[in-house]
Scaffold this motif. Structure first.
Motif, PDB file in Angstrom:
ATOM      1  N   ASP A  79      -0.902  -0.069   2.021  1.00 22.00           N
ATOM      2  CA  ASP A  79      -2.118  -0.842   1.735  1.00 22.00           C
ATOM      3  C   ASP A  79      -3.283   0.077   1.381  1.00 22.00           C
ATOM      4  OD1 ASP A  79      -0.801  -3.212   2.159  1.00 22.00           O
ATOM      5  OD2 ASP A  79      -1.491  -3.452   4.228  1.00 22.00           O
ATOM      6  N   VAL A  80      -3.408   1.189   2.103  1.00 20.12           N
ATOM      7  CA  VAL A  80      -4.482   2.156   1.824  1.00 20.12           C
ATOM      8  C   VAL A  80      -4.312   2.754   0.434  1.00 20.12           C
ATOM      9  CG1 VAL A  80      -5.451   4.391   2.500  1.00 20.12           C
ATOM     10  CG2 VAL A  80      -4.897   2.681   4.250  1.00 20.12           C
ATOM     11  N   LEU A  81      -3.067   3.104   0.085  1.00 24.04           N
ATOM     12  CA  LEU A  81      -2.801   3.696  -1.217  1.00 24.04           C
ATOM     13  C   LEU A  81      -3.093   2.702  -2.341  1.00 24.04           C
ATOM     14  CD1 LEU A  81       0.543   5.592  -0.474  1.00 24.04           C
ATOM     15  CD2 LEU A  81      -1.802   6.419  -0.293  1.00 24.04           C
ATOM     16  N   ILE A  82      -2.697   1.465  -2.153  1.00 24.95           N
ATOM     17  CA  ILE A  82      -2.955   0.445  -3.164  1.00 24.95           C
ATOM     18  C   ILE A  82      -4.451   0.258  -3.369  1.00 24.95           C
ATOM     19  CG2 ILE A  82      -2.765  -2.035  -3.655  1.00 24.95           C
ATOM     20  CD1 ILE A  82      -0.007  -1.943  -2.275  1.00 24.95           C
ATOM     21  N   HIS A  83      -5.201   0.234  -2.283  1.00 30.57           N
ATOM     22  CA  HIS A  83      -6.658   0.081  -2.380  1.00 30.57           C
ATOM     23  C   HIS A  83      -7.280   1.263  -3.124  1.00 30.57           C
ATOM     24  CE1 HIS A  83     -10.698  -1.199  -1.263  1.00 30.57           C
ATOM     25  NE2 HIS A  83     -10.940   0.053  -0.892  1.00 30.57           N
ATOM     26  N   ALA A  84      -6.797   2.481  -2.829  1.00 28.66           N
ATOM     27  CA  ALA A  84      -7.355   3.667  -3.483  1.00 28.66           C
ATOM     28  C   ALA A  84      -7.082   3.645  -4.981  1.00 28.66           C
ATOM     29  CB  ALA A  84      -6.767   4.925  -2.852  1.00 28.66           C
ATOM     30  N   LEU A  85      -5.867   3.270  -5.365  1.00 25.14           N
ATOM     31  CA  LEU A  85      -5.534   3.220  -6.784  1.00 25.14           C
ATOM     32  C   LEU A  85      -6.280   2.096  -7.496  1.00 25.14           C
ATOM     33  CD1 LEU A  85      -1.668   3.815  -6.522  1.00 25.14           C
ATOM     34  CD2 LEU A  85      -3.364   5.419  -7.410  1.00 25.14           C
TER      35      LEU A  85
END
Length: 322
Positions: free
Chosen positions: A20-26
């Motif tokens: 979820d964190v990675l998706i938000h960052a991208l």
């Protein structure tokens, strides 16, 4: 920029919260469609759809080497066209992540995401060569569909190890380096042809290489990792050249001990060597033929038994963000 993020929910080293964190960052940097894979081959199907359309600029694979392999095969379903096809980016989420690490990316998913965003802002990318396999005309495997691989393939012993590991994973075992080591030992003890192999390597204009027990094909270096230790079967292999091959014609106890030690102490300058080892560099095309069906693996994925496989090194096949 519009990007497709292909997420393998079973990725070994990433939790749902991390994803979820990675998706938000991208998503903060691009128009992002994130899709979670639901079945084997789903990543390939998603990437193929992205390649057939004209509105996706980037496909990001979040998962291990198997997920990356599926995405690559989807992108190249109709053949390489680096200028037209979406670019590829990788966020490592598997247990080994050979392709991502060979590209020089961090092995941590969060750090790799940061590196990916930095590379996108800087416009940093490279066009890499890949390996392509197909059934050999006139053989029993002639109708086998073509398949791309990113870092290595193998016919014989190492593919048998991969098959054993997959069997254990299907029973719920976690993929660990200790599991691989145990299966290497069991494959050796059960190997029917330790002293004389059944594989012949043929290539245009050259003398055949015969009686191989195993043939390891590399598209880059290192071949794999044991924890954080890189193992080099073909140190000169590169994304910028053709394919390299390490063939072994004997797997006696003494030979396994010798080549195993050489692998553990291998380096970018030196791989396994010896009277029963043959090393070939920068091959454009060649065929591996076996007198009996042998296991085949590509990018750590067991593909069943084959008697003949033709390999082609395709230079400048795909653009990758690095």
């Amino acid at each position: 920029m519009r990007a497709l993020l292909v997420v393998n929910p079973a990725a070994t080293t990433t939790s749902a919260r991390t994803r979820d964190v990675l998706i938000h960052a991208l998503a903060s940097e691009m128009k992002l469609d994130a899709v979670t894979t639901e079945y084997r081959g789903h990543a390939r199907d998603l990437a193929r759809q992205a390649a057939q359309g004209r509105d996706v600029d980037l496909v990001v694979a979040l998962g291990g080497d198997g997920t990356v392999n599926e995405v690559v095969n989807g992108l190249l379903h109709q053949g390489p066209d680096p200028e037209r096809l979406p670019r590829l980016a990788v966020v490592p989420g598997g247990s080994t992540n050979v392709f991502a690490r060979a590209l020089g990316l961090p092995n941590d998913a969060v750090e790799a995401t940061g590196a990916l965003l930095d590379a996108l802002r800087a416009g940093s990318e490279r066009t890499v060569g890949l390996g392509l396999t197909s059934g050999t005309p006139g053989s029993a495997d002639a109708a086998v569909p073509a398949r791309w691989f990113t870092f290595n393939a193998g016919l014989g012993f190492d593919a048998g190890v991969v098959g054993r590991v997959e069997q254990h994973r299907e029973r719920g075992k976690k993929s660990t380096h200790a599991l691989y080591v145990r299966q290497v030992v069991r494959q050796f003890l059960g190997e029917p042809s330790k002293r004389r192999g059944t594989i012949t390597l043929t290539r245009p204009g050259e003398e055949d290489v015969t009686d191989l027990v195993v043939a390891i094909v590399s598209n880059t270096s290192p071949w794999t990792f044991l924890g954080n230790r890189p193992l080099y079967t073909s140190p000169k292999a590169s994304f910028d050249t053709g394919l390299d091959v390490l063939g072994l014609s004997r797997l006696s106890t003494a030979a396994v001990a010798r080549y195993g030690t050489q692998l553990l102490t291998s380096s970018p300058e030196r791989g396994p060597q010896g009277r029963h080892a043959v090393s070939l560099h920068d091959l454009s095309t060649f065929t591996l033929q076996s007198k009996v069906p042998l296991p085949l693996q590509m990018d750590g994925d067991h593909l069943g038994l084959r008697t003949s496989v033709t390999f082609t090194g395709v230079r400048r096949a795909l653009r990758v963000i690095v």
